[in-house]
Design an enzyme around this catalytic site. Structure first.
Site, PDB file in Angstrom:
ATOM      1  N   GLU A  83      -6.379  -9.657   0.429  1.00 39.54           N
ATOM      2  CA  GLU A  83      -6.052 -10.737   1.208  1.00 39.54           C
ATOM      3  C   GLU A  83      -7.266 -11.009   2.030  1.00 39.54           C
ATOM      4  O   GLU A  83      -7.561 -12.238   2.477  1.00 39.54           O
ATOM      5  CB  GLU A  83      -4.964 -10.560   1.918  1.00 39.54           C
ATOM      6  N   LYS A  99       0.635  -0.923   0.001  1.00 41.99           N
ATOM      7  CA  LYS A  99       0.036   0.083   0.057  1.00 41.99           C
ATOM      8  C   LYS A  99       0.902   1.398  -0.051  1.00 41.99           C
ATOM      9  O   LYS A  99       2.160   0.999   0.233  1.00 41.99           O
ATOM     10  CB  LYS A  99      -0.839  -0.078   1.040  1.00 41.99           C
ATOM     11  N   ASP A 105      -2.811  -7.459  -1.887  1.00 46.03           N
ATOM     12  CA  ASP A 105      -3.715  -6.659  -1.104  1.00 46.03           C
ATOM     13  C   ASP A 105      -5.188  -7.024  -1.085  1.00 46.03           C
ATOM     14  O   ASP A 105      -5.881  -6.563  -0.193  1.00 46.03           O
ATOM     15  CB  ASP A 105      -3.384  -5.100  -1.571  1.00 46.03           C
ATOM     16  N   ARG A 151     -10.572 -11.510   1.599  1.00 46.37           N
ATOM     17  CA  ARG A 151     -11.311 -12.532   1.109  1.00 46.37           C
ATOM     18  C   ARG A 151     -10.832 -13.958   1.115  1.00 46.37           C
ATOM     19  O   ARG A 151     -11.535 -14.816   1.249  1.00 46.37           O
ATOM     20  CB  ARG A 151     -11.803 -12.229  -0.183  1.00 46.37           C
TER      21      ARG A 151
END
Length: 537
Positions: free
Chosen positions: A385, A313, A383, A387
């Site tokens: 992640e 990020k 990113d 789920r």
């Protein structure tokens, strides 16, 4: 943990309001009739206030304040406008107006005959939250003796934040030795809080009615504390230990470690955490209060910190990713509330605890992993992640418990903030009945919720050339494709709902019932849902 302010209930009849120190709060309906027990000078000054245009224009649930009123020992009088017949949301708003200004001293709240006291005090307690665990205090403050608190009148009822007997009444559950929480230092002293006394016509009945709200406030505070904790403190292990400690409330709690998760085939969850020094875990909490019926399952995403992994990020705002365990925090808060109020329902709460870090062992874009269900997932964005964590925990929850219904919560997508802002969470569901019940519960709890669509057309966005699916469909319909992904891990005919709480977990400013910081959104909605679905029979 942070505990809500303690509230005492005492009889209003013959109370001498002139001698009450600190803050005096008068809850007035549209007639604005001042209570007895006020000296003439104060009655004259307050009478002018409620006859003024400013009072007439004051919105319901809002407050007007008068400093150093004549004839009273109180430093300030707060006038709250609460019309007769006010609903729960408005009563909580009025209570929040008190909680936002109550400070650290004595607070006396005067309620009329038809005041919804229990809802008002819940709003007061929730808005009075303050997380100060890491604030340094002057040494003098640490050693200063507590101020004398006036003795309660004979008819008074001391009302804490939850039933006093909640621990002694709880059924003891012997922990397995391997699951014992680590030795932890004693809980630090609670910061100085206001001392609140509510004067009303029937204090004993008011205290009884408020007990349920007190348990709810405890659950909300537990969730807020978890979201506030920094990631160097709230590691996956520390998080699991805090949940294990809730065995003393009567919850059955077990922790599945990486060895067990590997044996179960939770490769999607394990892939997320493989770049972190903190071991991945799944914690299962069970409350058996409803007989032999199938349990209601709650599943939460617990990413204790999310760097984005290799798909890292931007640095700006990354410090807020301590809140990416917000879904797990809500599940924990609901389970705490259920245990404290001895809910007549069977509920199982499961949380997947991981940390998403960019390490030499971290998963890469392009990796393919096989879930517990057996489906393969191409990781196109590390990113995305949350789920993957939920996919395995959702499947495990259904496989082991055959629940009557499943609700999962996650700070899952930034896309839901673009769609709904910070006022409402996103709801996705395969069952109209469950979705309707959730919307009704959220409305009753005063928590914003909006249903968004699911449709086969969105599946095209997560098709993979190499695997059964990919873990991200990109920017278009980002919150919907995440929900479509999760739906693939729900068994046919299992009622399921996904709540994307990314926008409501840590909004940028204060809300009606919370200061700036985490809201605990979802604890009240899910507690209400469980009451309506399982305890209203």
């Amino acid at each position: 943990m942070t505990h809500p302010v303690e509230i005492r209930f005492q009889p209003l009849a013959d109370a001498d309001l002139s001698a009450r120190p600190g803050r005096l709060v008068l809850v007035l309906d549209d007639r604005a009739q001042l209570p007895k027990g006020l000296p003439q000078a104060a009655r004259k000054a307050l009478g002018r206030a409620v006859a003024a245009k400013a009072w007439a224009e004051l919105k319901p649930g809002a407050a007007m304040e008068i400093a150093f009123p004549a004839g009273l020992a109180a430093e300030a009088v707060q006038l709250i406008r609460l019309p007769r017949g006010a609903d729960a949301a408005l009563a909580r708003k009025a209570g929040a107006a008190i909680g936002a200004r109550m400070g650290k001293g004595e607070v006396t709240v005067v309620c009329g005959a038809r005041c919804p006291v229990s809802e008002l005090t819940l709003g007061l307690a929730l808005r009075g939250y303050e997380f100060s665990a890491y604030k340094s205090s002057p040494q003098a403050d640490e050693t200063k003796p507590a101020e004398d608190v006036p003795a309660a009148e004979p008819q008074s009822v001391t009302h804490g934040t939850a039933p006093e007997a909640r621990l002694s009444d709880a059924a003891a559950v012997e922990p397995a030795p391997a699951d014992e929480p680590r030795d932890q230092p004693a809980e630090p002293p609670q910061p100085e809080k206001a001392r609140v006394t509510v004067l009303c016509d029937d204090p004993e009945a008011a205290a009884r009615d408020a007990q349920s709200g007190a348990a709810l406030a405890e659950g909300v505070f537990f969730t807020r504390d978890l979201v506030n904790e920094p990631a160097n403190v709230l590691t996956t292990t520390d998080f699991a230990d805090r949940l294990l400690a809730m065995r003393e409330l009567g919850l059955e709690v077990e922790v599945l470690d990486e060895e067990e998760l590997t044996r179960l085939g939770m490769r999607a969850l394990l892939a997320v955490g493989q770049g972190s020094e903190s071991p991945s875990k799944v914690v299962v909490m069970r409350w058996q209060g409803g007989g032999e019926e199938a349990p209601f399952a709650l599943v939460g995403k617990g990413v204790v910190f999310d760097t984005g992994g290799i798909s890292i990020k931007p640095a700006q705002g990354m410090e807020e990713m301590t809140m990416d365990m917000g879904g797990a925090g809500v599940v924990a808060g609901v389970m705490r509330t259920l245990a404290l109020r001895r809910a007549r329902a069977n509920v199982v709460g499961l949380v997947g605890l991981v940390e998403n870090m960019p390490d030499g062992r971290a998963q890469r874009p392009g990796d393919i992993v096989r879930s517990m269900k057996g489906d393969t997932i191409e990781v196109v964005n590390t990113d995305a992640e949350g789920r993957m964590v939920l996919a395995d925990v959702l499947w495990y929850a259904q496989d082991r418990f055959q629940p009557a219904a499943v609700v999962n919560l996650a700070t899952l997508t930034g896309a839901v903030i673009i769609a709904l802002g910070h006022d409402k969470a996103g709801l996705f569901s395969n069952d109209d009945g469950l979705a309707g019940d959730l919307l009704k519960a959220a409305d009753a709890a005063g928590e914003g919720l909006w249903r968004l669509p699911l449709a086969p057309a969105y599946d095209d966005l997560i098709k993979s050339r190499l695997a059964d699916m990919k873990n991200s469909g990109g920017r278009p319909a980002g919150s919907i494709t995440a929900a479509q992904f999760l739906q693939r891990f729900i068994r046919k005919d299992t009622p399921w709902a996904h709540l994307d709480i990314a926008g409501v977990t840590l909004p940028p400013g204060e809300t009606t019932l919370a200061p700036k910081g985490p809201t605990g959104w979802g604890v009240m909605t899910l507690d209400r849902l469980i009451r309506d679905r399982f305890e209203a029979k």
